[in-house]
Design a protein around this motif. Structure first.
Motif, mmCIF file in Angstrom:
data_model
loop_
_atom_site.group_PDB
_atom_site.id
_atom_site.type_symbol
_atom_site.label_atom_id
_atom_site.label_comp_id
_atom_site.label_asym_id
_atom_site.label_seq_id
_atom_site.Cartn_x
_atom_site.Cartn_y
_atom_site.Cartn_z
ATOM 1 N N GLU A 4 31.417 25.870 52.552
ATOM 2 C CA GLU A 4 31.883 27.203 53.490
ATOM 3 C C GLU A 4 31.037 26.094 54.656
ATOM 4 O O GLU A 4 31.649 26.728 56.872
ATOM 5 C CB GLU A 4 31.846 28.888 53.631
ATOM 6 C CG GLU A 4 31.401 29.754 54.954
ATOM 7 C CD GLU A 4 31.559 30.693 54.338
ATOM 8 O OE1 GLU A 4 31.298 31.065 53.661
ATOM 9 O OE2 GLU A 4 32.197 31.678 55.693
ATOM 10 N N ASP A 23 35.265 37.482 60.569
ATOM 11 C CA ASP A 23 36.333 37.359 59.208
ATOM 12 C C ASP A 23 36.770 36.251 58.729
ATOM 13 O O ASP A 23 36.989 36.699 57.900
ATOM 14 C CB ASP A 23 37.191 38.815 59.222
ATOM 15 C CG ASP A 23 36.047 39.902 59.637
ATOM 16 O OD1 ASP A 23 34.870 40.170 59.131
ATOM 17 O OD2 ASP A 23 36.473 41.249 59.711
ATOM 18 N N SER A 25 36.660 33.163 56.163
ATOM 19 C CA SER A 25 36.540 32.845 54.362
ATOM 20 C C SER A 25 37.206 31.527 54.647
ATOM 21 O O SER A 25 38.384 31.504 55.284
ATOM 22 C CB SER A 25 36.910 34.145 53.902
ATOM 23 O OG SER A 25 38.298 33.873 53.656
#
Ligand SMILES: [Zn+2]
Length: 190
Positions: A4, A23, A25
């Motif tokens: 990430e 948000d 991911s």
């Protein structure tokens, strides 16, 4: 750095498809070896539409007009697949016609298209093209990072008694006592 973190740096903390900043991911671009190179950072809007094609809003995907020119192969591959699934709209086909993928990226992109389409009748094949059967033993032909389990399955590891899945690109098997999904192309029948 975690995957990430690597992707946050690569993307400048933006969705690599539409540029949204909220948000975010990590999404694997299958078939993937679990590395950052084979994953992209996506926002919740993109993610939900990719995961559920019933939610596809073709207007949202006008962003592919930019992301298809990304220098990141994983972003190119995902853009290609999305354009492909939207091509009946017309404009995505025009973009596809303009798009350039090198041979490696094209093979990767098409592998995902096969996985999306009717693959019930496709045999599961190992790296040599040998058809794998339920219960076969296989050997890993490269080191694989097992996400969530925090270990690396070493090249040469034998996986006994594999299970086939609905997807010919994936099998399930136990490594270090953990049931994981393995990519057929990274295996060799033992
Ligand atoms: Zn997005």
């Amino acid at each position: 750095m975690s995957i990430e973190e690597t992707l946050q740096t690569r993307s400048g903390s933006k969705c690599e498809l539409c540029g949204a900043k909220d948000d975010l991911s990590v999404m694997e671009v299958t078939p993937s070896d679990g590395s950052a190179e084979q994953a992209i950072l996506v926002c919740i809007t993109c993610k939900s539409q990719i995961e559920d094609s019933a939610k596809m809003d073709s207007n949202h995907w006008r962003c592919l007009n930019d992301s298809m020119w990304s220098i990141v192969p994983a972003v190119q591959v995902m853009s290609y697949r999305l354009l492909h699934s939207l091509r009946s709209e017309g404009w995505p086909q025009d973009l596809l016609d303009m798009m350039y993928l090198d041979d490696e990226a094209k093979t990767w992109a098409d592998a995902g298209l096969v996985a999306e389409s009717d693959h019930d009748n496709e045999p599961t094949k190992d790296s040599n093209g040998t058809t794998l059967q339920e219960g076969d033993n296989v050997t890993l032909i490269k080191d694989l990072v097992v996400k969530g389990a925090n270990f690396t399955a070493k090249r040469g590891t034998v996986v006994r008694g594999i299970h086939l899945t609905d997807n010919p690109l994936h099998i399930e098997g136990k490594v270090n006592g953990t049931q994981i999904v393995l990519i057929s192309a990274f295996l060799k029948k033992a």
